[in-house]
Design a protein around this motif. Structure first.
Motif, PDB file in Angstrom:
ATOM      1  N   ALA A 245       0.839  -1.205   0.000  1.00 33.38           N
ATOM      2  CA  ALA A 245       0.000   0.000   0.000  1.00 33.38           C
ATOM      3  C   ALA A 245       0.871   1.251   0.000  1.00 33.38           C
ATOM      4  O   ALA A 245       0.587   2.221  -0.688  1.00 33.38           O
ATOM      5  N   PHE A 246       1.990   1.203   0.768  1.00 32.95           N
ATOM      6  CA  PHE A 246       2.890   2.348   0.832  1.00 32.95           C
ATOM      7  C   PHE A 246       3.496   2.617  -0.540  1.00 32.95           C
ATOM      8  O   PHE A 246       3.536   3.756  -1.006  1.00 32.95           O
ATOM      9  N   ALA A 247       3.947   1.541  -1.193  1.00 32.71           N
ATOM     10  CA  ALA A 247       4.566   1.691  -2.511  1.00 32.71           C
ATOM     11  C   ALA A 247       3.560   2.224  -3.527  1.00 32.71           C
ATOM     12  O   ALA A 247       3.889   3.051  -4.370  1.00 32.71           O
ATOM     13  N   GLN A 248       2.326   1.741  -3.433  1.00 32.00           N
ATOM     14  CA  GLN A 248       1.308   2.161  -4.389  1.00 32.00           C
ATOM     15  C   GLN A 248       0.925   3.626  -4.207  1.00 32.00           C
ATOM     16  O   GLN A 248       0.556   4.305  -5.165  1.00 32.00           O
ATOM     17  N   SER A 249       1.020   4.117  -2.976  1.00 30.94           N
ATOM     18  CA  SER A 249       0.638   5.511  -2.716  1.00 30.94           C
ATOM     19  C   SER A 249       1.807   6.470  -2.909  1.00 30.94           C
ATOM     20  O   SER A 249       1.627   7.685  -2.895  1.00 30.94           O
ATOM     21  N   TYR A 250       3.018   5.944  -3.083  1.00 36.12           N
ATOM     22  CA  TYR A 250       4.207   6.791  -3.240  1.00 36.12           C
ATOM     23  C   TYR A 250       4.200   7.468  -4.603  1.00 36.12           C
ATOM     24  O   TYR A 250       3.913   6.828  -5.611  1.00 36.12           O
ATOM     25  N   PRO A 251       4.529   8.766  -4.643  1.00 35.73           N
ATOM     26  CA  PRO A 251       4.813   9.676  -3.517  1.00 35.73           C
ATOM     27  C   PRO A 251       3.539  10.384  -3.043  1.00 35.73           C
ATOM     28  O   PRO A 251       2.795  10.931  -3.850  1.00 35.73           O
ATOM     29  N   ALA A 252       3.347  10.373  -1.751  1.00 36.57           N
ATOM     30  CA  ALA A 252       2.150  10.982  -1.176  1.00 36.57           C
ATOM     31  C   ALA A 252       2.460  12.263  -0.412  1.00 36.57           C
ATOM     32  O   ALA A 252       1.565  12.858   0.194  1.00 36.57           O
ATOM     33  N   LYS A 253       3.724  12.689  -0.432  1.00 34.60           N
ATOM     34  CA  LYS A 253       4.116  13.928   0.247  1.00 34.60           C
ATOM     35  C   LYS A 253       5.356  14.491  -0.439  1.00 34.60           C
ATOM     36  O   LYS A 253       5.946  13.838  -1.315  1.00 34.60           O
ATOM     37  N   PRO A 254       5.785  15.704  -0.073  1.00 34.22           N
ATOM     38  CA  PRO A 254       6.937  16.331  -0.734  1.00 34.22           C
ATOM     39  C   PRO A 254       8.216  15.500  -0.633  1.00 34.22           C
ATOM     40  O   PRO A 254       8.422  14.743   0.321  1.00 34.22           O
ATOM     41  N   ILE A 255       9.069  15.666  -1.623  1.00 32.35           N
ATOM     42  CA  ILE A 255      10.362  14.976  -1.681  1.00 32.35           C
ATOM     43  C   ILE A 255      11.477  15.981  -1.435  1.00 32.35           C
ATOM     44  O   ILE A 255      11.483  17.080  -2.002  1.00 32.35           O
ATOM     45  N   ARG A 256      12.398  15.617  -0.577  1.00 33.84           N
ATOM     46  CA  ARG A 256      13.595  16.433  -0.294  1.00 33.84           C
ATOM     47  C   ARG A 256      14.757  15.863  -1.108  1.00 33.84           C
ATOM     48  O   ARG A 256      15.137  14.713  -0.939  1.00 33.84           O
ATOM     49  N   TRP A 257      15.305  16.683  -1.986  1.00 34.75           N
ATOM     50  CA  TRP A 257      16.367  16.247  -2.894  1.00 34.75           C
ATOM     51  C   TRP A 257      17.657  16.960  -2.488  1.00 34.75           C
ATOM     52  O   TRP A 257      17.807  18.171  -2.661  1.00 34.75           O
ATOM     53  N   VAL A 258      18.613  16.213  -1.934  1.00 39.24           N
ATOM     54  CA  VAL A 258      19.860  16.784  -1.432  1.00 39.24           C
ATOM     55  C   VAL A 258      20.927  16.748  -2.521  1.00 39.24           C
ATOM     56  O   VAL A 258      21.179  15.714  -3.137  1.00 39.24           O
ATOM     57  N   VAL A 259      21.539  17.912  -2.750  1.00 38.59           N
ATOM     58  CA  VAL A 259      22.621  18.039  -3.741  1.00 38.59           C
ATOM     59  C   VAL A 259      23.905  18.350  -2.977  1.00 38.59           C
ATOM     60  O   VAL A 259      23.951  19.322  -2.219  1.00 38.59           O
TER      61      VAL A 259
ATOM     62  N   ALA B  69      14.177   5.435   5.414  1.00 38.89           N
ATOM     63  CA  ALA B  69      14.258   4.697   4.146  1.00 38.89           C
ATOM     64  C   ALA B  69      12.873   4.597   3.513  1.00 38.89           C
ATOM     65  O   ALA B  69      12.298   3.519   3.377  1.00 38.89           O
ATOM     66  N   ASP B  70      12.349   5.759   3.103  1.00 36.54           N
ATOM     67  CA  ASP B  70      10.987   5.789   2.570  1.00 36.54           C
ATOM     68  C   ASP B  70      10.888   6.448   1.187  1.00 36.54           C
ATOM     69  O   ASP B  70       9.798   6.600   0.647  1.00 36.54           O
ATOM     70  N   GLY B  71      12.025   6.865   0.636  1.00 38.28           N
ATOM     71  CA  GLY B  71      12.015   7.465  -0.693  1.00 38.28           C
ATOM     72  C   GLY B  71      11.691   8.948  -0.720  1.00 38.28           C
ATOM     73  O   GLY B  71      11.607   9.529  -1.800  1.00 38.28           O
ATOM     74  N   TYR B  72      11.544   9.556   0.451  1.00 41.51           N
ATOM     75  CA  TYR B  72      11.198  10.981   0.489  1.00 41.51           C
ATOM     76  C   TYR B  72      12.405  11.880   0.726  1.00 41.51           C
ATOM     77  O   TYR B  72      12.281  13.104   0.727  1.00 41.51           O
ATOM     78  N   THR B  73      13.578  11.270   0.942  1.00 42.47           N
ATOM     79  CA  THR B  73      14.837  12.008   0.962  1.00 42.47           C
ATOM     80  C   THR B  73      15.780  11.303  -0.002  1.00 42.47           C
ATOM     81  O   THR B  73      16.089  10.124   0.180  1.00 42.47           O
ATOM     82  N   ILE B  74      16.207  12.005  -1.042  1.00 41.12           N
ATOM     83  CA  ILE B  74      17.059  11.401  -2.062  1.00 41.12           C
ATOM     84  C   ILE B  74      18.308  12.253  -2.263  1.00 41.12           C
ATOM     85  O   ILE B  74      18.336  13.419  -1.859  1.00 41.12           O
ATOM     86  N   LEU B  75      19.318  11.671  -2.863  1.00 46.34           N
ATOM     87  CA  LEU B  75      20.606  12.335  -3.024  1.00 46.34           C
ATOM     88  C   LEU B  75      21.079  12.303  -4.468  1.00 46.34           C
ATOM     89  O   LEU B  75      20.988  11.271  -5.139  1.00 46.34           O
ATOM     90  N   SER B  76      21.580  13.429  -4.952  1.00 46.67           N
ATOM     91  CA  SER B  76      22.322  13.446  -6.208  1.00 46.67           C
ATOM     92  C   SER B  76      23.712  12.915  -5.889  1.00 46.67           C
ATOM     93  O   SER B  76      24.475  13.562  -5.166  1.00 46.67           O
ATOM     94  N   ALA B  77      24.038  11.743  -6.405  1.00 45.32           N
ATOM     95  CA  ALA B  77      25.319  11.100  -6.094  1.00 45.32           C
ATOM     96  C   ALA B  77      26.174  11.004  -7.350  1.00 45.32           C
ATOM     97  O   ALA B  77      25.696  10.557  -8.387  1.00 45.32           O
ATOM     98  N   ASP B  78      27.424  11.451  -7.239  1.00 47.33           N
ATOM     99  CA  ASP B  78      28.312  11.333  -8.394  1.00 47.33           C
ATOM    100  C   ASP B  78      29.339  10.231  -8.171  1.00 47.33           C
ATOM    101  O   ASP B  78      29.256   9.480  -7.189  1.00 47.33           O
ATOM    102  N   ASN B  79      30.332  10.141  -9.066  1.00 47.62           N
ATOM    103  CA  ASN B  79      31.361   9.103  -8.919  1.00 47.62           C
ATOM    104  C   ASN B  79      32.095   9.235  -7.592  1.00 47.62           C
ATOM    105  O   ASN B  79      32.515   8.233  -7.010  1.00 47.62           O
TER     106      ASN B  79
ATOM    107  N   VAL C  57      20.392   8.321  -5.504  1.00 47.50           N
ATOM    108  CA  VAL C  57      20.400   7.214  -4.563  1.00 47.50           C
ATOM    109  C   VAL C  57      19.491   7.574  -3.394  1.00 47.50           C
ATOM    110  O   VAL C  57      19.197   8.747  -3.163  1.00 47.50           O
ATOM    111  N   ALA C  58      19.073   6.545  -2.675  1.00 48.97           N
ATOM    112  CA  ALA C  58      18.232   6.743  -1.495  1.00 48.97           C
ATOM    113  C   ALA C  58      18.830   5.936  -0.346  1.00 48.97           C
ATOM    114  O   ALA C  58      19.794   5.182  -0.534  1.00 48.97           O
ATOM    115  N   ALA C  59      18.269   6.091   0.831  1.00 45.43           N
ATOM    116  CA  ALA C  59      18.774   5.355   1.989  1.00 45.43           C
ATOM    117  C   ALA C  59      18.559   3.862   1.796  1.00 45.43           C
ATOM    118  O   ALA C  59      17.527   3.423   1.269  1.00 45.43           O
TER     119      ALA C  59
END
Length: 325
Positions: free
Chosen positions: A23-37, A86-96, A257-259
């Motif tokens: 149910a969680f996966a099906q409702s994702y994303p249900a709130k704002p996403i924080r994208w860390v650079v 580890a819910d997909g609502y905080t993600i990271l721009s990851a380089d090499n 990437v995500a947690a």
């Protein structure tokens, strides 16, 4: 009959256990996403996140907030995201640096790229280009290698920083061509390009996103691209392979990437949305114009790439005794 009843009961029990996750996966994303650079605003990674993030926000009808958190060769931002839910609502721009180089460059890291972060997608590549100053007497890449080889330790090269893709791309050329050159690290590509244009260093590797203004303005001259094919933005500049330098391919690779522990269904849902955003014609063209090669890989493809890159670059870093401790 008994077996059928047991099977029915087991299926029902499994459904109950899996229910919240599904149910969680099906409702994702249900709130704002924080994208860390992990870099300051205004750079290539920031441009990539904000360009895709804006389109992503439109698609999912949720706010996507880009937060710049530079420092420690991306380790500060990586540690932040690794310790987030580890819910997909905080993600990271990851380089090499984040996923490949850092674990070889530092004896101790505040995060483990393999255990603490899960690959979502490789968004794009920033292919490296060998450039020299406008007044250099070097005719082409072959001439550059010949002149540098004939004067061991006399040629210097700038980079966007020690341990950066720009630095390691030149180290790759050095090993490939048996060169001895002096590395001059800078705090970013811009000051390195300025000194290259002024003749303070002999050469550098730069990505088109950072170097386009200098190249178009004639302040630096491109000799070869460290890519499998010529760049559409520089059709007259040959690849190293065309010139006989096999294996000299390098780029800054930026993914999401995500947690670790983020449900696979959430990872897949996020990847599909990001890929859709990247493949929008207007977005894709915007990335290409900026100097990015759009990719939008699957989580498995990105994971496989990271594994291959670790083997390749860790060997180079060890052999060249490069350390940031």
């Amino acid at each position: 009959m008994l077996n059928r009843r047991c099977a029915t009961g087991l299926i029902a029990a499994l459904a109950v256990l899996a229910g919240p996750s599904v149910a969680f996966a099906q409702s994702y994303p249900a709130k704002p996403i924080r994208w860390v650079v992990p870099y300051p605003a205004g750079g290539g990674s920031d441009f990539l996140a904000r360009t895709i993030g804006q389109q992503l926000s439109t698609q999912i009808s949720q706010t996507v907030t880009v937060e710049n958190k530079p420092g420690a060769n991306t380790a500060i931002a990586a540690s932040d995201v690794a310790r987030s839910p580890a819910d997909g609502y905080t993600i990271l721009s990851a380089d090499n640096g984040t996923m490949v180089f850092n674990s070889a460059l530092y004896s101790k890291l505040s995060y483990n790229p393999e255990k603490d972060l899960v690959p979502v997608t490789l968004m794009g590549r920033f292919p490296m280009i060998l450039v020299v100053g406008p007044n250099s007497d070097v005719r082409d890449a072959k001439d550059f290698v010949a002149k540098a080889k004939a004067a061991p330790g006399k040629f210097s090269y700038g980079s966007a920083g020690a341990g950066s893709p720009h630095h390691l791309a030149m180290e790759l050329l050095k090993v490939n061509s048996s060169l001895h050159m002096v590395h001059i690290p800078y705090r970013g590509a811009a000051p390195a390009l300025t000194d290259l244009a002024g003749g303070q260093v002999n050469a550098m590797m730069v990505d088109l996103a950072a170097g386009a203004g200098f190249i178009k303005g004639g302040k630096v001259r491109p000799l070869a691209v460290a890519h499998a094919t010529r760049l559409p933005q520089l059709p007259d500049v040959p690849t190293f392979a065309e010139l006989g330098f096999k294996g000299v391919e390098a780029s800054a690779q930026v993914g999401i990437v995500a947690a670790a522990g983020t449900p696979p269904d959430v990872v897949n849902a996020l990847q599909k949305q990001v890929a859709t955003a990247i493949n929008q014609p207007a977005i894709r063209q915007k990335l290409v114009d900026f100097g990015i090669e759009p990719v939008a890989s699957t989580p498995q493809q990105y994971s496989d790439l990271i594994r291959t890159e670790v083997q390749r670059w860790h060997q180079l870093i060890r052999e060249q005794k490069i350390s940031l401790d």
